[in-house]
Motif scaffolding. Structure first.
Motif, PDB file in Angstrom:
ATOM      1  N   PRO A   1       6.119  -5.893  -0.800  1.00 41.05           N
ATOM      2  CA  PRO A   1       4.690  -5.545  -0.683  1.00 41.05           C
ATOM      3  C   PRO A   1       4.013  -6.430   0.360  1.00 41.05           C
ATOM      4  N   GLY A   2       3.193  -5.808   1.196  1.00 45.73           N
ATOM      5  CA  GLY A   2       2.504  -6.538   2.247  1.00 45.73           C
ATOM      6  C   GLY A   2       1.164  -7.075   1.796  1.00 45.73           C
ATOM      7  N   TYR A   3       0.496  -7.794   2.701  1.00 38.18           N
ATOM      8  CA  TYR A   3      -0.778  -8.406   2.319  1.00 38.18           C
ATOM      9  C   TYR A   3      -1.882  -7.360   2.152  1.00 38.18           C
ATOM     10  N   GLN A   4      -1.657  -6.110   2.617  1.00 44.29           N
ATOM     11  CA  GLN A   4      -2.623  -5.036   2.388  1.00 44.29           C
ATOM     12  C   GLN A   4      -2.284  -4.215   1.147  1.00 44.29           C
ATOM     13  N   TYR A   5      -1.251  -4.622   0.434  1.00 50.85           N
ATOM     14  CA  TYR A   5      -0.802  -3.883  -0.757  1.00 50.85           C
ATOM     15  C   TYR A   5      -1.930  -3.719  -1.771  1.00 50.85           C
ATOM     16  N   ALA A   6      -2.753  -4.756  -1.950  1.00 47.23           N
ATOM     17  CA  ALA A   6      -3.830  -4.720  -2.943  1.00 47.23           C
ATOM     18  C   ALA A   6      -4.927  -3.719  -2.574  1.00 47.23           C
ATOM     19  N   GLN A   7      -4.930  -3.258  -1.332  1.00 47.25           N
ATOM     20  CA  GLN A   7      -5.927  -2.275  -0.927  1.00 47.25           C
ATOM     21  C   GLN A   7      -5.543  -0.858  -1.350  1.00 47.25           C
ATOM     22  N   PHE A   8      -4.367  -0.709  -1.922  1.00 44.93           N
ATOM     23  CA  PHE A   8      -3.946   0.558  -2.510  1.00 44.93           C
ATOM     24  C   PHE A   8      -4.167   0.474  -4.016  1.00 44.93           C
ATOM     25  N   ALA A   9      -4.856   1.447  -4.575  1.00 50.12           N
ATOM     26  CA  ALA A   9      -5.148   1.442  -6.005  1.00 50.12           C
ATOM     27  C   ALA A   9      -3.849   1.438  -6.803  1.00 50.12           C
ATOM     28  N   PRO A  10      -3.860   0.877  -8.030  1.00 48.79           N
ATOM     29  CA  PRO A  10      -2.634   0.810  -8.831  1.00 48.79           C
ATOM     30  C   PRO A  10      -1.927   2.148  -8.987  1.00 48.79           C
ATOM     31  N   GLU A  11      -2.698   3.235  -9.135  1.00 50.73           N
ATOM     32  CA  GLU A  11      -2.049   4.536  -9.289  1.00 50.73           C
ATOM     33  C   GLU A  11      -1.359   4.983  -7.996  1.00 50.73           C
ATOM     34  N   GLN A  12      -1.889   4.535  -6.846  1.00 52.48           N
ATOM     35  CA  GLN A  12      -1.258   4.857  -5.574  1.00 52.48           C
ATOM     36  C   GLN A  12       0.027   4.031  -5.384  1.00 52.48           C
ATOM     37  N   GLN A  13      -0.014   2.792  -5.800  1.00 53.58           N
ATOM     38  CA  GLN A  13       1.183   1.966  -5.768  1.00 53.58           C
ATOM     39  C   GLN A  13       2.289   2.574  -6.634  1.00 53.58           C
ATOM     40  N   GLN A  14       1.896   3.004  -7.831  1.00 54.14           N
ATOM     41  CA  GLN A  14       2.871   3.605  -8.745  1.00 54.14           C
ATOM     42  C   GLN A  14       3.431   4.903  -8.164  1.00 54.14           C
TER      43      GLN A  14
ATOM     44  N   ALA B   1       1.580  12.313  -1.150  1.00 54.67           N
ATOM     45  CA  ALA B   1       0.653  11.614  -0.258  1.00 54.67           C
ATOM     46  C   ALA B   1       0.094  10.369  -0.938  1.00 54.67           C
ATOM     47  N   ILE B   2      -0.013   9.299  -0.179  1.00 55.93           N
ATOM     48  CA  ILE B   2      -0.573   8.040  -0.652  1.00 55.93           C
ATOM     49  C   ILE B   2      -1.919   7.817   0.038  1.00 55.93           C
ATOM     50  N   THR B   3      -2.905   7.425  -0.728  1.00 58.22           N
ATOM     51  CA  THR B   3      -4.212   7.125  -0.148  1.00 58.22           C
ATOM     52  C   THR B   3      -4.506   5.637  -0.276  1.00 58.22           C
ATOM     53  N   CYS B   4      -5.297   5.140   0.675  1.00 58.83           N
ATOM     54  CA  CYS B   4      -5.665   3.726   0.700  1.00 58.83           C
ATOM     55  C   CYS B   4      -7.171   3.614   0.606  1.00 58.83           C
ATOM     56  N   GLN B   5      -7.633   2.594  -0.091  1.00 59.55           N
ATOM     57  CA  GLN B   5      -9.075   2.394  -0.222  1.00 59.55           C
ATOM     58  C   GLN B   5      -9.722   2.059   1.113  1.00 59.55           C
TER      59      GLN B   5
END
Length: 323
Positions: free
Chosen positions: A184-197, A221-225
């Protein structure tokens, strides 16, 4: 003291380990897509790790040798023949003047590596001969050109060397169902938990849109905040998530900066696996701990790059020859 390319195939390139230290001026590093196969080809011949080889994508390659040497062939099994006699990859072979090597295609994997003893003699650009066609750097003429019919590549004549093969446990099985490790990269937290899952729980397909710059995948598709970022440096193996939500894995000839959010980065070993995937391959991602990935990378680097590691590799190869 040379090799003549008879048929170059769709994409055959001269590569070494890459052109490092110049991304700040927009120069892509290049280098072998499958680093694991590249390093083993040089190790079989006791070459320096950086020694230049031919990376053969999709086969349909043939060449003729004009002087005695020892070669090594690794990577995808492309039904190779030496003087019309079938040979298997992941081992070395003696060749004499007039010998011919042919590679067809592959049912598993898409890249093979051809090394000669002491490497091909190629003029470097920025301390590397790695071919990056987009940047017009490296290759047989230093202008980033892929190999063409009748190209002549030079190497030093050497007497016959002991023949070796890579131990079975180090030979990967290329397939169309692959699990890749992601840090996981340093922008990982900008993806909501459901998107990570969603990213880690679904299967993605390798699309036909693949090249040395990047592999485009298709799936959930994955979305980012965060939808836009200031352009920043791009790491090898970074997984970008563009506006359509379909991941793009950045490879050796990637652009040096980009502004898409990145959910993580592939490990080095997973990058080599992906580089051998054909379109249609099914990809699953698993999370990899950063410190564990670093430890495994250090072990691999020690194996190939240190004196003790090289002696260990030699011992392993010699043991394989006697079993």
């Amino acid at each position: 003291m040379s090799l003549t390319v008879v048929t170059p195939g769709p994409l055959s390139l001269l590569q070494d380990l890459g052109r490092h230290g110049h991304q700040h001026i927009g120069v892509s590093p290049g280098g072998p897509m499958d680093e694991h196969a590249f390093l083993w080809a040089n190790r079989l011949l006791d070459n320096p790790n950086h020694a230049a080889q031919i990376e053969i994508a999709m086969g349909q390659f043939s060449c003729q040798f004009h002087t005695e040497t020892t070669i090594a062939l690794t990577g995808a099994d492309m039904a190779a023949k030496l003087n019309q006699q079938p040979i298997s990859p992941w081992q070395s072979f003696s060749v004499r003047a007039g010998d011919q090597l042919t590679l067809r295609g592959s049912q598993a994997g898409i890249r093979a590596y051809l090394a000669v003893k002491d490497g091909f003699v190629v003029d470097p650009v920025l301390n590397s001969c790695a071919t990056v066609m987009r940047d017009s750097l490296g290759g047989p003429d230093t202008q980033g050109r892929k190999l063409a019919a009748q190209d002549c590549l030079h190497y030093s004549a050497t007497p016959a060397q002991p023949l070796r093969r890579v131990p079975r446990q180090f030979i990967p099985q290329y397939g169309q169902d692959v699990t890749l490790e992601v840090i996981p990269g340093y922008q990982y937290a900008q993806f909501a938990p459901e998107q990570q899952q969603r990213f880690f729980s679904h299967t993605y397909t390798v699309t036909p849109q693949i090249d040395r710059m990047g592999y485009r995948l298709a799936g959930e598709a994955i979305t980012c905040q965060t939808t836009s970022l200031i352009s920043e440096g791009i790491a090898l193996g970074a997984i970008q998530i563009p506006a359509d939500g379909q991941p793009i894995v950045l490879m050796r000839d990637r652009q040096t900066i980009g502004g898409y959010p990145k959910i993580g980065c592939l490990t080095a070993s997973s990058l080599s696996k992906l580089a051998q995937c054909q379109p249609g391959a099914q990809i699953r991602f698993v999370e990899k701990d950063l410190y564990q990935a670093e430890a495994e990378r250090m072990i691999e680097q020690h194996f190939f790059h240190s004196y003790v590691g090289k002696k260990r590799a030699e011992a392993i190869i010699n043991q394989a020859l006697t079993t």
